[in-house]
Design a protein around this motif. Sequence first.
Motif, PDB file in Angstrom:
ATOM      1  N   GLY A  36      15.060   0.596   3.637  1.00  0.00           N
ATOM      2  CA  GLY A  36      14.579   0.468   2.265  1.00  0.00           C
ATOM      3  C   GLY A  36      15.653   0.164   1.243  1.00  0.00           C
ATOM      4  O   GLY A  36      15.418  -0.586   0.293  1.00  0.00           O
ATOM      5  N   ASN A  37      16.830   0.739   1.418  1.00  0.00           N
ATOM      6  CA  ASN A  37      17.904   0.480   0.466  1.00  0.00           C
ATOM      7  C   ASN A  37      18.336  -0.987   0.492  1.00  0.00           C
ATOM      8  O   ASN A  37      18.543  -1.614  -0.553  1.00  0.00           O
ATOM      9  CB  ASN A  37      19.107   1.379   0.755  1.00  0.00           C
ATOM     10  CG  ASN A  37      18.848   2.819   0.344  1.00  0.00           C
ATOM     11  OD1 ASN A  37      17.909   3.112  -0.385  1.00  0.00           O
ATOM     12  ND2 ASN A  37      19.683   3.731   0.828  1.00  0.00           N
ATOM     13  N   LYS A  60      14.493   4.635   2.483  1.00  0.00           N
ATOM     14  CA  LYS A  60      13.511   4.520   1.397  1.00  0.00           C
ATOM     15  C   LYS A  60      12.256   3.916   2.007  1.00  0.00           C
ATOM     16  O   LYS A  60      12.321   2.830   2.595  1.00  0.00           O
ATOM     17  CB  LYS A  60      14.054   3.624   0.269  1.00  0.00           C
ATOM     18  CG  LYS A  60      13.166   3.572  -0.979  1.00  0.00           C
ATOM     19  CD  LYS A  60      13.693   2.546  -1.963  1.00  0.00           C
ATOM     20  CE  LYS A  60      14.996   2.968  -2.606  1.00  0.00           C
ATOM     21  NZ  LYS A  60      14.773   3.940  -3.706  1.00  0.00           N
ATOM     22  N   ASP A  61      11.127   4.612   1.918  1.00  0.00           N
ATOM     23  CA  ASP A  61       9.929   4.095   2.587  1.00  0.00           C
ATOM     24  C   ASP A  61       9.246   3.006   1.767  1.00  0.00           C
ATOM     25  O   ASP A  61       9.619   2.734   0.615  1.00  0.00           O
ATOM     26  CB  ASP A  61       8.958   5.226   2.953  1.00  0.00           C
ATOM     27  CG  ASP A  61       8.293   5.891   1.753  1.00  0.00           C
ATOM     28  OD1 ASP A  61       8.118   5.245   0.710  1.00  0.00           O
ATOM     29  OD2 ASP A  61       7.925   7.083   1.880  1.00  0.00           O
ATOM     30  N   PHE A  63       6.349   2.823   0.345  1.00  0.00           N
ATOM     31  CA  PHE A  63       5.721   3.260  -0.899  1.00  0.00           C
ATOM     32  C   PHE A  63       6.752   3.318  -2.027  1.00  0.00           C
ATOM     33  O   PHE A  63       6.492   2.881  -3.155  1.00  0.00           O
ATOM     34  CB  PHE A  63       5.077   4.636  -0.726  1.00  0.00           C
ATOM     35  CG  PHE A  63       3.845   4.646   0.146  1.00  0.00           C
ATOM     36  CD1 PHE A  63       2.927   3.603   0.095  1.00  0.00           C
ATOM     37  CD2 PHE A  63       3.610   5.700   1.015  1.00  0.00           C
ATOM     38  CE1 PHE A  63       1.783   3.621   0.900  1.00  0.00           C
ATOM     39  CE2 PHE A  63       2.479   5.723   1.811  1.00  0.00           C
ATOM     40  CZ  PHE A  63       1.559   4.673   1.755  1.00  0.00           C
ATOM     41  N   GLU A  64       7.926   3.871  -1.731  1.00  0.00           N
ATOM     42  CA  GLU A  64       8.990   3.961  -2.736  1.00  0.00           C
ATOM     43  C   GLU A  64       9.472   2.571  -3.152  1.00  0.00           C
ATOM     44  O   GLU A  64       9.734   2.310  -4.333  1.00  0.00           O
ATOM     45  CB  GLU A  64      10.167   4.767  -2.192  1.00  0.00           C
ATOM     46  CG  GLU A  64       9.870   6.238  -1.941  1.00  0.00           C
ATOM     47  CD  GLU A  64      11.042   6.952  -1.291  1.00  0.00           C
ATOM     48  OE1 GLU A  64      11.709   7.724  -1.997  1.00  0.00           O
ATOM     49  OE2 GLU A  64      11.285   6.737  -0.091  1.00  0.00           O
ATOM     50  N   ALA A  67       6.918   0.959  -5.471  1.00  0.00           N
ATOM     51  CA  ALA A  67       7.011   1.537  -6.817  1.00  0.00           C
ATOM     52  C   ALA A  67       8.220   0.986  -7.569  1.00  0.00           C
ATOM     53  O   ALA A  67       8.132   0.655  -8.764  1.00  0.00           O
ATOM     54  CB  ALA A  67       7.089   3.061  -6.729  1.00  0.00           C
ATOM     55  N   ASP A  68       9.356   0.854  -6.879  1.00  0.00           N
ATOM     56  CA  ASP A  68      10.565   0.315  -7.503  1.00  0.00           C
ATOM     57  C   ASP A  68      10.406  -1.157  -7.859  1.00  0.00           C
ATOM     58  O   ASP A  68      10.846  -1.604  -8.925  1.00  0.00           O
ATOM     59  CB  ASP A  68      11.770   0.491  -6.576  1.00  0.00           C
ATOM     60  CG  ASP A  68      12.234   1.945  -6.481  1.00  0.00           C
ATOM     61  OD1 ASP A  68      11.799   2.752  -7.324  1.00  0.00           O
ATOM     62  OD2 ASP A  68      13.013   2.256  -5.564  1.00  0.00           O
ATOM     63  N   LEU A  96      -0.227   1.970  -5.927  1.00  0.00           N
ATOM     64  CA  LEU A  96       1.165   1.706  -6.290  1.00  0.00           C
ATOM     65  C   LEU A  96       1.380   0.256  -6.715  1.00  0.00           C
ATOM     66  O   LEU A  96       2.455  -0.102  -7.171  1.00  0.00           O
ATOM     67  CB  LEU A  96       2.082   2.032  -5.103  1.00  0.00           C
ATOM     68  CG  LEU A  96       2.335   3.517  -4.853  1.00  0.00           C
ATOM     69  CD1 LEU A  96       3.040   3.717  -3.513  1.00  0.00           C
ATOM     70  CD2 LEU A  96       3.172   4.120  -5.988  1.00  0.00           C
TER      71      LEU A  96
END
Length: 229
Positions: A36-37, A60-61, A63-64, A67-68, A96
């Motif tokens: 994710g990063n 970082k999944d 979903f995160e 959102a970002d 999201l």
Amino acid sequence: MSSYKILYAEDDETLAFLTKDNLEQNGYDVVHCLDGNLCMEAFKKEKFDICILDIMLPKKDGFEIAADIRKINNNVPIIFLSAKTLKEDRIKGLKLGADDYLVKPFSIEELALKIEIFLKRSQKNAISEKVSYRVGKYNFDTQNYLLTFDQEKITLTQRESELLKLFLDNKNTVLKREQILTSLWGDDDYFMGRSLDVFISRLRKILSTEQHISIENLHGIGFRFNIQD
């Protein structure tokens, strides 16, 4: 050859290789990230036409990430790919700001078709004949997915924008559920119906201060977007 750029986040290297290779054979430029990063680093550096995100990712999944991404860009289409089959996970993804959700194992052909549909819609929106509407106190800019009033700006997702435009083009008229689903998704299966309910709920919330606007649910039939001029 297409010059469309895809951001693809997947930690299963075998699946990622097969999917990336297939999409590249279809002419897409695919940037693959294993966690994710790295995905967010890539998104901030380059402009992407669509994002394809696995949910279960290291660091970082999905979903995160979604959102970002929505904090930076509310327009780029997002498709989730996941082994998660629970209805709650799908609904969470849509809330999201994701535009679609494919359950693993998925068909490469289906994924490619969904990508093609989203990109065509993006092009169609860009050349749409009518690009500006009045929605109560708001001006609706369909090209930039924006509702504006004085200094207030509300950015919609592509799917929310498509749904609102469909309602405005058919205001005060009953639209059957299957009409809306076929127009927006090209399908009217059960899950797409649940997805539609999520987007309608979001539009209701956005327009909740507009006393002369309502989205009427006609049980067993569809919806009517009521505007008192």
